[in-house]
Design a protein around this motif. Structure first.
Motif, PDB file in Angstrom:
ATOM      1  N   ARG A 264       0.812  -1.212   0.000  1.00 19.83           N
ATOM      2  CA  ARG A 264       0.000   0.000   0.000  1.00 19.83           C
ATOM      3  C   ARG A 264       0.846   1.262   0.000  1.00 19.83           C
ATOM      4  O   ARG A 264       0.311   2.373   0.097  1.00 19.83           O
ATOM      5  CB  ARG A 264      -0.940   0.003   1.204  1.00 19.83           C
ATOM      6  CG  ARG A 264      -1.980  -1.107   1.180  1.00 19.83           C
ATOM      7  CD  ARG A 264      -3.061  -0.865   2.222  1.00 19.83           C
ATOM      8  NE  ARG A 264      -2.519  -0.856   3.574  1.00 19.83           N
ATOM      9  CZ  ARG A 264      -2.368  -1.930   4.325  1.00 19.83           C
ATOM     10  NH1 ARG A 264      -2.707  -3.119   3.845  1.00 19.83           N
ATOM     11  NH2 ARG A 264      -1.874  -1.847   5.536  1.00 19.83           N
TER      12      ARG A 264
ATOM     13  N   LYS B  97       3.694   2.851  -5.402  1.00 20.06           N
ATOM     14  CA  LYS B  97       2.721   2.997  -6.482  1.00 20.06           C
ATOM     15  C   LYS B  97       3.169   4.071  -7.475  1.00 20.06           C
ATOM     16  O   LYS B  97       3.081   3.888  -8.693  1.00 20.06           O
ATOM     17  CB  LYS B  97       1.354   3.340  -5.891  1.00 20.06           C
ATOM     18  CG  LYS B  97       0.234   3.344  -6.922  1.00 20.06           C
ATOM     19  CD  LYS B  97      -1.092   3.735  -6.292  1.00 20.06           C
ATOM     20  CE  LYS B  97      -1.542   2.709  -5.287  1.00 20.06           C
ATOM     21  NZ  LYS B  97      -2.916   2.996  -4.765  1.00 20.06           N
TER      22      LYS B  97
ATOM     23  N   TYR C  79       3.977   3.691 -11.529  1.00 16.34           N
ATOM     24  CA  TYR C  79       3.260   4.425 -12.577  1.00 16.34           C
ATOM     25  C   TYR C  79       4.189   5.350 -13.374  1.00 16.34           C
ATOM     26  O   TYR C  79       3.981   5.555 -14.577  1.00 16.34           O
ATOM     27  CB  TYR C  79       2.107   5.226 -11.975  1.00 16.34           C
ATOM     28  CG  TYR C  79       0.858   4.391 -11.800  1.00 16.34           C
ATOM     29  CD1 TYR C  79       0.160   3.923 -12.914  1.00 16.34           C
ATOM     30  CD2 TYR C  79       0.388   4.040 -10.546  1.00 16.34           C
ATOM     31  CE1 TYR C  79      -0.981   3.143 -12.764  1.00 16.34           C
ATOM     32  CE2 TYR C  79      -0.741   3.263 -10.387  1.00 16.34           C
ATOM     33  CZ  TYR C  79      -1.423   2.817 -11.506  1.00 16.34           C
ATOM     34  OH  TYR C  79      -2.543   2.036 -11.360  1.00 16.34           O
TER      35      TYR C  79
ATOM     36  N   THR D   1       1.962  -2.471 -10.547  1.00 19.42           N
ATOM     37  CA  THR D   1       0.915  -1.496 -10.232  1.00 19.42           C
ATOM     38  C   THR D   1      -0.426  -2.182  -9.997  1.00 19.42           C
ATOM     39  O   THR D   1      -1.235  -1.726  -9.176  1.00 19.42           O
ATOM     40  CB  THR D   1       0.777  -0.461 -11.363  1.00 19.42           C
ATOM     41  OG1 THR D   1       0.607  -1.144 -12.622  1.00 19.42           O
ATOM     42  CG2 THR D   1       2.008   0.419 -11.449  1.00 19.42           C
ATOM     43  N   ARG D   2      -0.673  -3.306 -10.687  1.00 23.40           N
ATOM     44  CA  ARG D   2      -1.920  -4.039 -10.480  1.00 23.40           C
ATOM     45  C   ARG D   2      -1.968  -4.586  -9.053  1.00 23.40           C
ATOM     46  O   ARG D   2      -3.011  -4.524  -8.381  1.00 23.40           O
ATOM     47  CB  ARG D   2      -2.025  -5.170 -11.490  1.00 23.40           C
ATOM     48  CG  ARG D   2      -3.428  -5.751 -11.614  1.00 23.40           C
ATOM     49  CD  ARG D   2      -3.495  -6.839 -12.680  1.00 23.40           C
ATOM     50  NE  ARG D   2      -3.068  -6.329 -13.980  1.00 23.40           N
ATOM     51  CZ  ARG D   2      -1.978  -6.730 -14.630  1.00 23.40           C
ATOM     52  NH1 ARG D   2      -1.191  -7.651 -14.096  1.00 23.40           N
ATOM     53  NH2 ARG D   2      -1.683  -6.234 -15.802  1.00 23.40           N
TER      54      ARG D   2
ATOM     55  N   GLU E 267      -2.640  -1.675  -6.647  1.00 21.12           N
ATOM     56  CA  GLU E 267      -4.036  -1.245  -6.658  1.00 21.12           C
ATOM     57  C   GLU E 267      -4.915  -2.228  -5.900  1.00 21.12           C
ATOM     58  O   GLU E 267      -5.837  -1.840  -5.178  1.00 21.12           O
ATOM     59  CB  GLU E 267      -4.539  -1.099  -8.097  1.00 21.12           C
ATOM     60  CG  GLU E 267      -3.920   0.040  -8.867  1.00 21.12           C
ATOM     61  CD  GLU E 267      -4.328   1.403  -8.327  1.00 21.12           C
ATOM     62  OE1 GLU E 267      -5.290   1.469  -7.536  1.00 21.12           O
ATOM     63  OE2 GLU E 267      -3.658   2.396  -8.669  1.00 21.12           O
ATOM     64  N   ASN E 268      -4.653  -3.512  -6.060  1.00 22.93           N
ATOM     65  CA  ASN E 268      -5.446  -4.524  -5.358  1.00 22.93           C
ATOM     66  C   ASN E 268      -5.237  -4.468  -3.860  1.00 22.93           C
ATOM     67  O   ASN E 268      -6.133  -4.819  -3.079  1.00 22.93           O
ATOM     68  CB  ASN E 268      -5.079  -5.926  -5.874  1.00 22.93           C
ATOM     69  CG  ASN E 268      -5.536  -6.150  -7.308  1.00 22.93           C
ATOM     70  OD1 ASN E 268      -6.458  -5.492  -7.777  1.00 22.93           O
ATOM     71  ND2 ASN E 268      -4.882  -7.067  -7.995  1.00 22.93           N
TER      72      ASN E 268
ATOM     73  N   SER F 240      -4.657  -1.702  -2.203  1.00 24.64           N
ATOM     74  CA  SER F 240      -5.159  -0.431  -1.641  1.00 24.64           C
ATOM     75  C   SER F 240      -6.602  -0.561  -1.164  1.00 24.64           C
ATOM     76  O   SER F 240      -7.370  -1.327  -1.723  1.00 24.64           O
ATOM     77  CB  SER F 240      -5.068   0.666  -2.698  1.00 24.64           C
ATOM     78  OG  SER F 240      -3.733   0.870  -3.086  1.00 24.64           O
TER      79      SER F 240
END
Length: 211
Positions: free
Chosen positions: A143, A148, A152, A204-205, A208-209, A211
């Motif tokens: 997280r 992140k 990106y 990044t996937r 995101e999962n 978060s």
């Protein structure tokens, strides 16, 4: 108090009083809050029915991780740049163009690129491995807002490189300058940027999962 803090406090107090999420959302929208702001504020609390409301895990920022990921980003950039530079020089050697008087194999550039790769490529591998192990040992590290952003930014630069490479190939094709040497260089750039893009797409996937 910032508007976002006021919104978060209101939602927390309303949930403590037993108000339903639909009631809270309707009240906030009536007061002028945007739908995405209302959704984000409600999603910050788990829908468990437990009183007081249980907060969901949120992204965090760490100065230590900013330093480590910044250094890892530098190592990645230097590795990608010098792999491409070294590849260009080898292509110049293997596919010489007699008509191009400016085409020369530069031994000094090859030596410099190899020297940079000897330092930065292992550094990137070691730091990336440590980051992966830390994330597996403590899933909360996924997280990290710094992690992140790092992913990106790498994706963005890789995508720009791929698009620029494609434009260069199309332009050379339309101009009649698409030689074997030019095409080989374009393929090298596409492979380097493509591998980075694919790797950080997965990173990044996962972020995101988490978060």
């Amino acid at each position: 108090m910032r508007p976002a803090d006021q919104l978060a406090q209101f939602v927390a107090e309303a949930l403590k009083e037993g108000r339903s999420r639909a009631e809270i959302a309707a009240a906030l929208q009536q007061a002028g809050w945007a739908q995405n702001e209302v959704t984000e504020a409600l999603n910050a609390w788990a829908d468990t029915g437990f009183i007081p409301p249980v907060p969901r895990p949120r992204p965090y920022v760490s100065a230590r991780e900013a330093f480590l990921y910044g250094l890892m980003f530098l190592a990645l950039a230097m590795t990608a740049w010098n792999i491409t530079t070294l590849g260009f020089e080898l292509i110049e050697l293997w596919l010489p163009d007699i008509a191009d008087s400016y085409s020369r194999y530069n031994v000094g550039t090859v030596r410099w690129s190899i020297s940079v790769l000897v330092v930065f490529f292992p550094l990137f591998l070691v730091m990336n491995t440590r980051a992966q192990r830390a994330a597996h040992a403590d899933p909360g590290k996924r997280r990290s807002a710094v992690r992140k952003w790092f992913g990106y930014i790498a994706l963005f630069l890789a995508a720009l490189t791929l698009l620029g490479d494609l434009i260069a190939v199309i332009y050379a094709l339309l101009s009649g300058d698409l030689t074997a040497r030019f095409f080989a260089k374009a393929v090298l750039v596409a492979l380097t940027a493509g591998l980075i893009f694919l790797y950080f797409s997965g990173e990044t996937r996962e972020a995101e999962n988490a978060s």
